[in-house]
Design an enzyme around this catalytic site. Structure first.
Site, PDB file in Angstrom:
ATOM      1  N   ARG A  65       0.827  -1.202   0.000  1.00 21.71           N
ATOM      2  CA  ARG A  65       0.000   0.000   0.000  1.00 21.71           C
ATOM      3  C   ARG A  65       0.860   1.250   0.000  1.00 21.71           C
ATOM      4  O   ARG A  65       2.007   1.218   0.426  1.00 21.71           O
ATOM      5  CB  ARG A  65      -0.858   0.062   1.270  1.00 21.71           C
ATOM      6  N   ASP A  67      -0.109   5.305   1.483  1.00 25.53           N
ATOM      7  CA  ASP A  67      -1.181   6.074   2.134  1.00 25.53           C
ATOM      8  C   ASP A  67      -1.798   7.120   1.214  1.00 25.53           C
ATOM      9  O   ASP A  67      -1.199   7.505   0.210  1.00 25.53           O
ATOM     10  CB  ASP A  67      -0.612   6.830   3.342  1.00 25.53           C
ATOM     11  N   ARG A 216       7.218   8.160   7.578  1.00 23.23           N
ATOM     12  CA  ARG A 216       6.716   9.487   7.937  1.00 23.23           C
ATOM     13  C   ARG A 216       7.012   9.826   9.398  1.00 23.23           C
ATOM     14  O   ARG A 216       7.268  10.987   9.739  1.00 23.23           O
ATOM     15  CB  ARG A 216       5.222   9.589   7.644  1.00 23.23           C
TER      16      ARG A 216
END
Lengths: 264, 264
Positions: A65, A67, A216
């Site tokens: 994935r 985000d 992040r």
């Protein structure tokens, strides 16, 4: 040569061949890579393009994935197709069905055992920081803006602490469902470049796997270290005590870019 | 000190003071700088912000137009205001009323005779070209994509031909209403930088004034020269014969950026 052949289309058999694609996308308008109900995803756009080429559903399997709002220079996915299209035409054909913010970079045939998610050996993410007094509107979609000064030596020293094999529990979202939170960061380098109105600072983070929000949170932590709100010691403590609150905030999604995905 | 003073607001007199602002904008969603009926403009957004601060209309006078889709790093405008706001608060106050794709960079008091359009002595535009085999979605709004090789020496030589004082009729749109088409290009330099997937090529064009579409036609012409579709001789002929058809196509708006505007 008939018209179809000229266009690179050689026909279709029911034998399925597997293809590996590299795709770049601007994540601004997407709720991430993976298909979701009631939200636009990159995977949905890819499957729509493949469906239009095949007149039937074709599943896309991504390397993982990304985000909402995160970009990709080199996301990888695989799909199976019975179409016999000349290899050099696949990328062009797919792009003709895709919006401008999603661009296939390459398509290649791959053995039927290849799996875009299971076979990943390494990934590189880049986190893009733009340091300047005032915001630059043309950077707002791709660069996280930092208006204060940053101690680059402190950032580099803290990055060295994070490199290697660690339990990254403190650097992952509470939402992460991973049981095993040990990961290896093979490389965490910082590149810096002066530009007219400030500096471009790029965090290059390479590893064998990443927890949810890990890059992040690392970026947010290194920014805190750079502005003196955190320290190398606190980063060491965060790793040791595995406490999320000891790491920095999750830096904004739009600064992150999945740079490449590697396979053996 | 009362609450207003703490916020930097010192009150209002009916005496008008003139202010000079520098503004950056992402031109993607605007039909250019200048106010138009039925189309969104940067000027309209600036006047809306000023109206909200003043509770009455305030006119914005820009250094000149920019076309639909063209960006600006350093557009300049002036306005008159009776508000007494602490100087360091003007930029913050204005930005709080503006969308993220328009950012005031500086605000300064200026003498009442200053005129943002009439007093311009020089402007610099930059045209941004991204040369790579395939498109990069994250560059599509700010870089003109060129998929073929470019002969940079030929481009630099052709740029030298365009520098200096010339009648630029061949390098202006038929829509240009200028009578006098002699302009001076003080500088036309080409910067080049290798990046991961190709090259960034920036045309730096500085002059005392520009005709309608002039920088974009110069960019289109230099790209033609770079790919061998035009030549230094043809550029010389275009200048001499003043024929638009001898110059190249108008390069796309989104590659252009008004870099700065200078006053004496």
């Amino acid at each position: 040569m008939n018209e179809h052949e000229e266009e690179g289309f050689l026909g279709s058999s029911r034998e399925l061949n597997r293809f590996k694609c590299t795709v770049s996308y601007d994540g601004t308008h997407y709720h991430g890579f993976q298909i979701q109900t009631n939200a636009l995803s990159v995977q949905e756009k890819l499957e729509q393009a493949l469906k239009r080429m095949h007149n039937e559903p074709v599943a896309v399997v991504g390397s993982g994935r990304t985000d909402a709002g995160v970009h990709a220079r080199g996301q990888v996915f695989h799909f199976d197709s019975p179409l016999e299209i000349r290899m050099d035409k696949w990328t062009l054909a797919l792009n003709s069905y895709l919006p401008k913010d999603i661009r296939i970079q390459s398509t290649e045939p791959i053995h039927a055992d290849f799996h875009a998610r299971h076979d990943v050996t390494r990934k590189q993410y880049r986190y893009h920081i733009y340091r300047s007094r005032l915001e630059n509107p043309n950077r707002r979609l791709y660069w996280a803006h930092v208006p204060y000064g940053l101690d680059m030596d402190a950032i580099r020293a803290a990055a060295k602490v994070l490199e290697g094999e660690h339990d990254f529990t403190a650097f992952s979202s509470a939402k992460s469902d991973a049981n095993h939170r040990v990961r290896t960061i093979k490389r965490l380098d910082i590149e810096e470049r002066k530009v007219e109105d400030g500096e471009e600072i790029v965090l290059i983070c390479e590893g064998n796997g990443f927890l949810y929000n890990m890059v992040r949170i690392i970026a947010g932590t290194l920014i805190d270290v750079g502005r003196g709100r955190s320290s190398i010691e606190q980063v060491q403590q965060a790793l040791k005590l595995k406490e999320r609150r000891l790491a920095g905030k999750t830096a904004p999604a739009h600064g992150l870019n999945l740079w490449w995905v590697a396979y053996d």
